[in-house]
Scaffold this active site. Structure first.
Site, short mmCIF file in Angstrom:
data_model
loop_
_atom_site.label_atom_id
_atom_site.label_comp_id
_atom_site.label_asym_id
_atom_site.label_seq_id
_atom_site.Cartn_x
_atom_site.Cartn_y
_atom_site.Cartn_z
N LYS A 92 -1.54 1.44 -7.61
CA LYS A 92 -0.17 1.35 -8.07
C LYS A 92 0.91 2.52 -7.85
CE LYS A 92 2.77 -0.55 -10.88
NZ LYS A 92 3.41 -1.95 -10.03
N ASN A 118 -6.40 14.15 -9.10
CA ASN A 118 -5.23 13.09 -8.39
C ASN A 118 -4.78 14.09 -7.16
OD1 ASN A 118 -4.09 11.14 -7.95
ND2 ASN A 118 -2.83 11.44 -9.69
N HIS A 148 15.14 -13.87 18.33
CA HIS A 148 15.16 -12.82 19.60
C HIS A 148 13.97 -12.53 19.89
CE1 HIS A 148 19.43 -12.69 19.74
NE2 HIS A 148 19.72 -12.76 18.78
N TRP A 182 -8.84 6.20 -5.88
CA TRP A 182 -8.06 5.57 -5.10
C TRP A 182 -8.91 6.57 -3.46
CZ3 TRP A 182 -4.40 6.69 -1.42
CH2 TRP A 182 -4.51 5.33 -0.42
N CYS A 221 -4.82 8.31 -8.66
CA CYS A 221 -6.33 8.36 -8.99
C CYS A 221 -6.47 7.82 -10.68
CB CYS A 221 -6.79 9.37 -8.98
SG CYS A 221 -7.64 9.75 -6.95
N GLU A 263 10.22 -9.16 0.47
CA GLU A 263 9.78 -8.98 -0.63
C GLU A 263 9.16 -9.98 -0.85
OE1 GLU A 263 9.06 -6.89 -2.69
OE2 GLU A 263 8.67 -7.27 -4.66
N LYS A 279 5.06 -9.51 -1.16
CA LYS A 279 3.47 -9.92 -2.38
C LYS A 279 2.88 -10.73 -1.35
CE LYS A 279 4.75 -7.80 -4.63
NZ LYS A 279 6.03 -6.67 -4.99
N ARG A 318 -4.89 2.41 -11.69
CA ARG A 318 -4.00 3.47 -10.09
C ARG A 318 -5.17 3.34 -9.21
NH1 ARG A 318 -0.21 6.62 -12.91
NH2 ARG A 318 -0.57 7.79 -11.58
O1 M6R Z 1 6.72 3.25 -8.20
P1 M6R Z 1 7.43 3.14 -6.52
O2 M6R Z 1 8.11 2.36 -6.78
O3 M6R Z 1 7.59 4.55 -5.96
O4 M6R Z 1 6.43 2.53 -5.72
C1 M6R Z 1 6.76 2.16 -3.80
C2 M6R Z 1 5.27 1.55 -3.66
O5 M6R Z 1 4.42 2.04 -3.04
C3 M6R Z 1 4.84 0.66 -4.44
O6 M6R Z 1 7.05 -0.89 -4.14
C4 M6R Z 1 4.23 -0.62 -3.20
O7 M6R Z 1 4.73 -1.25 -2.13
C5 M6R Z 1 3.77 -2.36 -4.32
N1 M6R Z 1 2.80 -2.32 -4.25
C6 M6R Z 1 4.36 -3.60 -4.02
O8 M6R Z 1 3.97 -4.49 -4.95
#
Ligand code: M6R
Length: 614
Positions: A609, A101, A507, A75, A2, A484, A488, A27
């Protein structure tokens, strides 16, 4: 998770708080709310949905003037994201307003007790319990700071709480336990925020708070105590980025801006980390060289994208140092009773430095006497603060929920750490290390070249905007790139996307291949090992079954060309460093495809975030 803002000064609090919330909206964006102190009372408005809904409501029904206020973007954890559950929450009589939060773990028990003593709670949230407790304590002490200390002593779990008292017009009081909170130090005004973006427009001087602390801000004073009321100190620091870094700067999305900032971010992550001749100087690594020589195991922990950075790091660190290296999701780590000793180095990767899963994992590791080194982007955040050492990634603020420059700079920090360990332990000759450093120094230019050709990736994204599923394949260091790329796309486009190790295909996952299925294939550089040939075999196998092969291969790779429906050309780089360049087209692809699908790229559904709850 939050976003929280608090203000006291001589400006209109409504404007400062709403502006702060706008910068913190990444956030959480399930609801937004504000409370102001006005004429012995609290006035408040809160709305489900994005901040824009709250702004519209305030425009239609203006709030009275006030110079003291708090605000929140949510959130949701406890209770649906509706108007009632939105913060701020008021106490029984409406004298105090609270934003929160985190998660109050004993809220059910506390709620029961409150209800037994006649408190009617309106929402389903854990936060409202804190508001009622605070008001009860305030009735007894008459002092919001004391009341906050009393209330916090009753709470279990993680929380940042920020509160105002309608009868105390010039004071905002906050508390933190395991959730982020920073103080912005102004002239005749002071601020509170979940991070410095909340007040960067007004001041770049900040105070970092420790765990279990209560802070009271007035116009001219900031006082910190522990939960028992004993005086405590915050740590003053200067924020090394300014307002422009927190703005979109002409881009449609923060994410796109952050993708295009990567050449600079990578350069900044490398800056000052070697002497020009390739000798590494990681002054921040406060673990002695003797201790580093004593390490017999490395465990890398992180979540999401940070975990994938760790997977890349494993290939590099094991290769350069010969130290066994495990990579683990932070939320799984402490529940499996991992074997840690004082010779274990735990590397915690986190862009935000606030991810609760990672924070809890490092606390566990330190209790087991392991050394913890954080790789982090956020100055003053909790994870580096609670680690033995830190390598900051210097990417600047990352506001788009999908991590981009955060990831690339985490990779750089991991490479630097691996090379530094090799240097200290003598597992690589100086000239070998210098050669890799030299290659790293070329990365900003390589990334720039890929960005210069963004249009060809955008074109592909527009063509595939109707795809229902996309797969990603990689081998070796290209495998985490595939993961990754898939993450995304999942986060932004909400379509099925999966990353596989190409060797695993036969597999099972090959059963997913059907006519026209788009499959990104990250082809390793054409080195002397067999990785390249094996990857080409995998591409042939899926193409034979109808897949549309979208191949990322280095310039001049003629062997793969006959099997590629689309080729995205990568600069020629060493195998271990290829993730830096191979990731960028996948970021561009996901951003553009989601944009074409009409999605909010910066604020994807259901996400926030930084995840500050476990
Ligand atoms: O702030 P952090 O790097 O610890 O966050 C980890 C994950 O929550 C973060 O990388 C998340 O997977 C992203 N939304 C990926 O784009």
């Amino acid at each position: 998770m939050c976003g929280i803002v608090g203000y006291v000064g001589d400006k209109q609090a409504e404007i400062v708080v709403i502006e702060g919330l706008r910068r913190l909206e990444y956030r959480g964006y399930d609801s937004a709310g504000i409370a102001l102190v006005n004429d012995g009372d609290i006035v408040s408005d809160k709305r489900a949905g994005k901040l824009a809904n709250l702004e519209k409501a305030i425009k239609e029904s203006p709030l009275p003037p006030s110079t003291t206020g708090i605000g929140h973007t949510r959130w949701a954890t406890h209770g649906a994201p509706n108007d009632v559950n939105a913060h701020p929450h008021l106490g029984r009589t409406g004298r105090v307003a609270v934003v929160h939060n985190g998660i109050i773990e004993n809220f059910a028990k506390l709620r029961e007790e409150l209800e037994r003593t006649g408190h009617g709670l309106r929402s389903e949230t854990d936060t409202e319990v804190a508001a009622h407790l605070l008001e009860v304590a305030l009735d007894e002490s008459g002092n919001l700071t004391t009341a906050m200390q009393v209330a916090c002593r009753q709470l279990e779990g993680t929380f940042t709480l920020v509160a105002v008292d309608g009868q105390d017009p010039d004071r905002v009081v906050a508390a933190r336990r395991n959730s982020p909170l920073v103080v912005g130090l102004g002239e005749g005004e002071n601020f509170l925020g979940s991070d410095v973006a909340a007040f960067i427009e007004h001041t770049r001087e900040a105070l970092e708070l420790g765990q279990d602390q209560v802070v009271t801000i007035t116009r001219d004073d900031v006082q910190v105590t522990d939960f028992d009321g004993n005086r405590a100190e915050g740590k003053h620091y200067h924020v090394d980025w300014d307002l422009s870094a927190a703005e979109k700067d002409g881009y449609d999305w923060f994410m796109r801006k952050e993708i295009f900032e990567q050449p600079r971010a990578v350069a900044d992550a490398l800056l000052g980390r070697h002497d020009g001749a390739g000798l590494l100087q990681l002054d921040e690594v406060r673990i002695t060289e003797d201790e580093l020589r004593d390490i017999d195991k490395i465990v890398i922990i992180g979540c999401g994208t940070a975990n994938y950075a760790g997977l890349v790091a494993k290939y590099a660190i094991e290769h350069w140092t010969r130290i066994p290296c495990e990579v683990e999701l932070a939320h799984e780590f402490r529940y499996r009773d991992p074997i840690l000793t004082r010779h274990t180095l735990v590397v915690a990767i986190s862009q935000s430095g606030e991810t609760a899963d990672t924070l809890m994992a490092i606390r566990y590791a330190r209790r087991q006497r392991a050394k913890v080194l954080a790789i982090c982007n956020t100055n003053g955040s909790t994870i580096p603060r609670e680690s033995d050492a830190v390598i900051y990634t210097h990417a600047g603020p990352e506001i788009g929920v999908a991590s981009t420059k955060g990831f690339l700079t985490q990779l750089i920090a991991c490479y630097l750490l691996g090379l530094y360990l090799a240097q200290v332990r003598g597992t690589k000759y100086g000239d070998e290390i210098a050669a890799v450093v030299h290659e790293l120094e070329k990365m900003p230019a390589h990334v720039q070249r890929i960005l210069d050709d963004a249009e060809s990736v955008y074109k592909l994204a527009r063509q595939l905007a109707g795809a229902r599923s996309v797969l990603f394949l990689g081998r070796h260091a290209g495998f985490p790139v595939a993961l990754e790329g898939a993450l995304k796309l999942k986060e932004l486009a909400y379509i099925h996307a999966e990353g596989f190790a190409a060797g695993e295909l036969k597999h099972g996952p090959i059963a997913l291949i059907e006519e026209g299925l788009p499959v990104f294939c990250v082809v390793p550089p054409q080195g002397r090992d067999q990785l390249h040939a094996k990857m080409i075999s995998a591409i042939q196998e899926i193409r034979a079954r109808g897949a549309q092969t979208l191949v990322l291969a280095e310039e001049g790779d003629d062997e793969v060309a006959p099997y590629a429906d689309v080729t995205i050309t990568l600069p020629v780089v060493p195998t271990l460093l290829q993730p830096i360049v191979a990731t960028v087209p996948l970021q561009l692809f996901a951003c553009e495809l989601a944009t074409n699908m009409g999605h909010d790229v910066d604020q994807p559904r259901n996400l926030a975030k930084s995840v500050t709850v476990e």
